[in-house]
Enzyme design. Sequence first.
Site, short mmCIF file in Angstrom:
data_model
loop_
_atom_site.label_atom_id
_atom_site.label_comp_id
_atom_site.label_asym_id
_atom_site.label_seq_id
_atom_site.Cartn_x
_atom_site.Cartn_y
_atom_site.Cartn_z
N ASP A 1 38.40 40.93 18.50
CA ASP A 1 39.79 40.50 18.67
C ASP A 1 40.71 41.68 18.37
O ASP A 1 40.64 42.27 17.30
CB ASP A 1 40.06 39.33 17.71
CG ASP A 1 41.31 38.55 18.09
OD1 ASP A 1 42.23 39.15 18.66
OD2 ASP A 1 41.36 37.35 17.78
N HIS A 58 32.50 32.81 15.15
CA HIS A 58 33.16 34.11 14.92
C HIS A 58 32.70 34.70 13.58
O HIS A 58 32.40 33.95 12.65
CB HIS A 58 34.68 33.95 14.83
CG HIS A 58 35.35 33.47 16.09
ND1 HIS A 58 35.18 32.20 16.61
CD2 HIS A 58 36.22 34.09 16.92
CE1 HIS A 58 35.92 32.07 17.70
NE2 HIS A 58 36.55 33.20 17.91
N CYS A 78 43.65 37.62 14.85
CA CYS A 78 42.96 36.34 15.09
C CYS A 78 43.63 35.20 14.32
O CYS A 78 43.49 35.09 13.09
CB CYS A 78 41.47 36.41 14.73
SG CYS A 78 40.57 34.94 15.23
N GLY A 79 44.30 34.34 15.05
CA GLY A 79 45.04 33.24 14.40
C GLY A 79 44.14 32.24 13.70
O GLY A 79 44.42 31.82 12.57
N THR A 80 43.05 31.85 14.37
CA THR A 80 42.16 30.87 13.71
C THR A 80 41.40 31.54 12.57
O THR A 80 41.15 30.91 11.54
CB THR A 80 41.20 30.24 14.73
OG1 THR A 80 40.50 31.27 15.44
CG2 THR A 80 41.93 29.34 15.72
N CYS A 121 42.91 28.50 19.50
CA CYS A 121 43.08 29.96 19.56
C CYS A 121 44.51 30.27 19.12
O CYS A 121 45.47 29.82 19.75
CB CYS A 121 42.83 30.47 20.98
SG CYS A 121 43.01 32.26 21.08
N GLY A 122 44.61 31.03 18.06
CA GLY A 122 45.94 31.35 17.51
C GLY A 122 46.70 32.35 18.36
O GLY A 122 47.86 32.12 18.72
N HIS A 123 46.03 33.46 18.73
CA HIS A 123 46.75 34.45 19.55
C HIS A 123 47.08 33.83 20.89
O HIS A 123 48.13 34.09 21.48
CB HIS A 123 45.93 35.75 19.71
CG HIS A 123 45.09 35.79 20.95
ND1 HIS A 123 43.76 35.42 20.97
CD2 HIS A 123 45.41 36.11 22.23
CE1 HIS A 123 43.31 35.53 22.21
NE2 HIS A 123 44.27 35.95 22.99
O1 PYC Z 1 43.53 34.11 17.70
O2 PYC Z 1 42.38 32.36 17.10
C1 PYC Z 1 42.51 33.42 17.72
C2 PYC Z 1 41.38 33.89 18.57
C3 PYC Z 1 40.17 33.31 18.73
C4 PYC Z 1 39.46 34.12 19.62
C5 PYC Z 1 40.26 35.17 19.96
N1 PYC Z 1 41.44 35.01 19.31
#
Ligand code: PYC
Length: 309
Positions: free
Chosen positions: A231, A205, A235-237, A85-87
């Site tokens: 999100d 996702h 979303c980082g990923t 999870c990036g965030h």
């Molecule tokens: O930021 O990767 C992300 C992420 C995944 C699900 C919610 N945020």
Amino acid sequence: MHVIDSHTGGEPTRVVLSGGPDLGSGPLAERAKRLAEQHTSFYRSIMLEPRGQAAMVGALLVEPEDPTSATGVIYFDAEAVLGMCGHGTIGLSVTLAHLGRIGTGTHTIETPVGVIEVDVLDANTVAVTNVESYRIKKDAKLNVDGVGMVTGDIAYGGNWFVIVDPSPIAIEMGNIRALSDAALAIRNAAHAQGVGGDKGQPIDHVIFQGPSPTMGVHSRNFVFCPDDNYDRSPCGTGSSARLACLAADGVLQPGQEIIQESVIGSTYRLSYQPGPNGGVIPKIIGQAHIMAETTLFFQAGDPYKDGIA
Ligand code: PYC
């Protein structure tokens, strides 16, 4: 259970500092599997209302395999254990810095999908260097109930994504319901039609990409997560998977930086370097803010102790 809540560009992260289940030792992927299979009520009870909130992601701290790593972490939302999870990583790093467990500078963090690097730039700003991200299929066709034929790229950024670009629906707050319904139908179609990751992993996702009205912002996205919430951050990923697509299409060069905004308008700075296996190593720079430090209680007589399902 002792937790610290933060948000990254509006998207909440709940870091579990103590009181979580003991997942044993060994590779984090195995410990994540144990969490998913044996501790569903733990992660649902702290993500769902009334204790949790829509779109919240949990970060369970675990012992790293390599003692020089800052920590090991397993992410989850109310519905699923996540690969990465990036965030959440930005929120976790800001939380660890707030606690004085890490300082500014570079640290490694172990996740179920691999070791990532974080660079804490200041009390709120973190650069995440993610695992290698890649696209496995351009223009996959999905026959989607109520939407029709949809074309999207299948890509990995620590989780698996269908990325639809351009979005068939304008990416605006007024369209959240329509975007969510379409994303859910696309995810269901991907599952039903056997469209998934390179080893058959299910798509978790769905991303819609569109233009941003803001000068200097490359694009705006809407990201639909496993818990059927969107999100609030870019979303980082998902941004990592998107970088892999832009690189594969030859429209973004290594080191070139773009700004990606979410549907609520929060932003990440994104860039990449070529990866060792033909993908990209994404860099995501974003900001998180601490919101609360809390003790969660689970009283025996509470009819909603495990959350409102
Ligand atoms: O930021 O990767 C992300 C992420 C995944 C699900 C919610 N945020």
